[in-house]
Design a protein around this motif. Structure first.
Motif, PDB file in Angstrom:
ATOM      1  N   GLY A   1       0.962  -1.102  -0.026  1.00 31.93           N
ATOM      2  CA  GLY A   1      -0.035   0.007   0.001  1.00 31.93           C
ATOM      3  C   GLY A   1       0.724   1.459   0.024  1.00 31.93           C
ATOM      4  O   GLY A   1       2.037   1.300  -0.125  1.00 31.93           O
ATOM      5  N   PHE A   2       0.364   2.270   0.208  1.00 33.51           N
ATOM      6  CA  PHE A   2       1.059   3.565   0.084  1.00 33.51           C
ATOM      7  C   PHE A   2       0.044   4.709   1.140  1.00 33.51           C
ATOM      8  O   PHE A   2      -1.055   4.355   1.427  1.00 33.51           O
ATOM      9  CB  PHE A   2       1.403   4.379  -1.222  1.00 33.51           C
ATOM     10  N   VAL A   3       0.795   5.723   1.364  1.00 32.50           N
ATOM     11  CA  VAL A   3       0.157   6.663   2.235  1.00 32.50           C
ATOM     12  C   VAL A   3       0.112   8.050   1.281  1.00 32.50           C
ATOM     13  O   VAL A   3       1.021   8.403   0.833  1.00 32.50           O
ATOM     14  CB  VAL A   3       0.942   7.023   3.479  1.00 32.50           C
ATOM     15  N   MET A   4      -1.104   8.615   1.655  1.00 33.16           N
ATOM     16  CA  MET A   4      -1.279   9.850   1.065  1.00 33.16           C
ATOM     17  C   MET A   4      -1.896  11.067   1.947  1.00 33.16           C
ATOM     18  O   MET A   4      -2.417  10.531   3.019  1.00 33.16           O
ATOM     19  CB  MET A   4      -2.491   9.818   0.199  1.00 33.16           C
ATOM     20  N   ARG A   5      -1.557  12.213   1.612  1.00 34.85           N
ATOM     21  CA  ARG A   5      -2.013  13.052   2.418  1.00 34.85           C
ATOM     22  C   ARG A   5      -3.475  13.296   2.372  1.00 34.85           C
ATOM     23  O   ARG A   5      -4.044  13.341   1.194  1.00 34.85           O
ATOM     24  CB  ARG A   5      -1.329  14.547   1.872  1.00 34.85           C
ATOM     25  N   ALA A   6      -4.302  13.549   3.408  1.00 32.35           N
ATOM     26  CA  ALA A   6      -5.644  13.516   3.544  1.00 32.35           C
ATOM     27  C   ALA A   6      -6.290  15.005   2.756  1.00 32.35           C
ATOM     28  O   ALA A   6      -5.678  15.797   2.724  1.00 32.35           O
ATOM     29  CB  ALA A   6      -6.411  13.370   4.875  1.00 32.35           C
ATOM     30  N   LEU A   7      -7.344  14.495   2.109  1.00 38.08           N
ATOM     31  CA  LEU A   7      -7.893  15.810   1.314  1.00 38.08           C
ATOM     32  C   LEU A   7      -9.319  16.204   2.145  1.00 38.08           C
ATOM     33  O   LEU A   7      -9.772  15.325   2.494  1.00 38.08           O
ATOM     34  CB  LEU A   7      -8.259  15.442  -0.175  1.00 38.08           C
TER      35      LEU A   7
END
Length: 449
Positions: free
Chosen positions: A101-107
């Motif tokens: 998986g991967f981590v994204m900045r929350a929008l």
């Protein structure tokens, strides 16, 4: 992996990944509701919010066209090109111990289709969605991962036929759709990057503005009309079946905004082809969820419930294809519905299901988060059992499906369209009676409101 992992193990592994990019350990880790394919976890690191997107198991990633590293690279390229896509922060590694998986900045914003459909300016959202899709379609191959596949139209249709075979090939309306796809296969056009899942549910919005384009796992090179048509499927309009474009507005407005941004013309014939293709695709995708559950690949309750949503796509498919039938067949009255079966003696399977569903409703306020979502799914499943038991729904005719697939019968066969309409109405009324297109189809085909 997945549901069996402790929150502590997930926090530990996520902390390792965050440390690689200089971020603090995660706090407030919570599973987001929904997500029948991939898991999503919201958390904070310092004062900022982030989302972890990962597979429910490593086995789940086997056989997929590309992995999470490539998906993250696609999102980064889209973000850099001005698409309203998340910012990818870091990818998981095997030594993190928490899978792929991967981590994204929350929008900001909500992905909830009903909340989005209730916003004050849907026409503005529609224009912003069209512009985003056009920007996706101009991304160049040089900016994207090399393992991103290109769709071969013929192979794609035959792949659906193979799925139909594996699923028991006993759904006549799906067979009708497969036959139509083979007979109307379009010529290849210069491929563009397709998002692959551009629809409500994968879009974030706030205050009538688009704030995010999510879930890029189905990205591929192909015909731009496939992306345009997919979000316009009836199933993705949710309650607004009167708004053909993403449930947000008129198709001509969507097309006009897309053409203005992309400089490309939209072909109505190709649009219809991909609308039919994706309806068959999702019908078979729903069926495939049952096999995923049976095999043990993913034992989430949602899998078996989603499998019964095939009947939604069958009704939508018939509404799309019936215009090809002779006028006299379109005008033919459909057979009446079967009378409900009367229960006697001991409680039937359906009555037991109803009793359990009623009990679950008494405890819904004592659960929260993903468990509350799963409880709602369980009640839906029990409702399907109860309704099928009452009306005595039986399996579809495998011989008829084969005849349709082989072209031995067609929508020109006297009485066939009327019979398929009746079967589609009865099956969907048992499986998903609140599906908005059911009321529309019933009014069109029977005159009943």
């Amino acid at each position: 992996m997945g549901e069996i992992e402790s929150a502590h193990a997930l926090e530990q592994g996520l902390g390792k990944a965050l440390a690689r990019v200089g971020l603090a350990p995660p706090t407030g880790l919570a599973r987001l509701t929904g997500g029948a394919t991939m898991e999503s976890w919201r958390f904070s690191s310092g004062s900022d919010g982030f989302v972890l997107r990962r597979a429910p198991s490593l086995a789940f990633m086997q056989g997929r066209p590309f992995g999470h590293a490539s998906e993250a690279a696609i999102i980064r390229a889209a973000h850099d090109a001005g698409v309203t896509a998340p910012e990818v922060i870091v990818e998981l590694r095997p030594d993190d111990g928490i899978g792929s998986g991967f981590v994204m900045r929350a929008l900001p914003g909500t992905p909830d289709p009903r909340a989005i459909l209730a916003m004050e300016k849907p026409e503005r959202l529609l224009r912003e969605a069209a512009r985003n899709l056009a920007r996706i379609h101009v991304l160049r191959p040089q900016a994207l991962p090399e393992d991103l596949p290109e769709m071969d139209y013929g192979e794609a249709v035959e792949g659906l036929a193979g799925q139909f075979e594996e699923a028991g090939r006993d759904r006549p309306i799906v067979a009708l759709g497969l036959r139509w796809l083979r007979e109307n296969l379009p010529e290849r056009v210069e491929p563009v990057l397709n998002h692959g899942d551009f629809r409500l549910g994968n879009l974030l919005a706030e205050d009538s503005h688009l704030t995010g384009v999510l879930d890029w796992e189905l990205a591929h090179f192909g015909d731009r009309h496939e992306d345009l048509a997919y979000g316009c499927m009836a199933v993705w309009r949710f309650s607004r079946v009167d708004r053909p474009a993403l449930g947000l507005g008129a198709l001509q407005d969507y097309v006009a905004a897309y053409e203005a941004e992309s400089g490309m013309r939209v072909d109505a014939g190709r649009f219809r082809y991909w609308l039919v293709y994706r309806t068959v695709w999702w019908a078979l995708g729903c069926l495939r969820n049952a096999n995923m559950w049976r095999s043990g690949e993913d034992r989430m309750l949602e899998r078996v419930v989603i499998s019964r949503r095939t009947s939604e796509q069958e009704l939508d498919l018939l509404l799309l294809l019936e215009e090809d039938a002779p006028e006299e067949e379109q005008a033919r009255r459909i057979p009446p519905a079967n009378d409900p079966l009367e229960a006697e003696g001991e409680a039937s399977v359906g009555e037991i299901a109803t009793a359990v569903a009623e009990w679950l409703s008494t405890i819904k306020d004592s659960v929260e988060g993903h468990d509350r979502f799963q409880l709602a799914v369980a009640r839906n499943a029990l409702g399907m059992i109860a309704r099928n038991d009452v009306v005595g729904i039986h399996g579809e005719d495998a011989m008829l499906a084969l005849d349709l697939l082989d072209g031995e019968v067609s929508l020109a066969t006297p009485g066939l369209l009327a019979m398929l309409r009746r079967a589609a109405l009865d099956k969907l009324a048992a499986d998903v009676p609140k599906y908005p297109m059911l009321a529309l189809a019933r009014a069109k085909w029977t005159g009943e409101e």
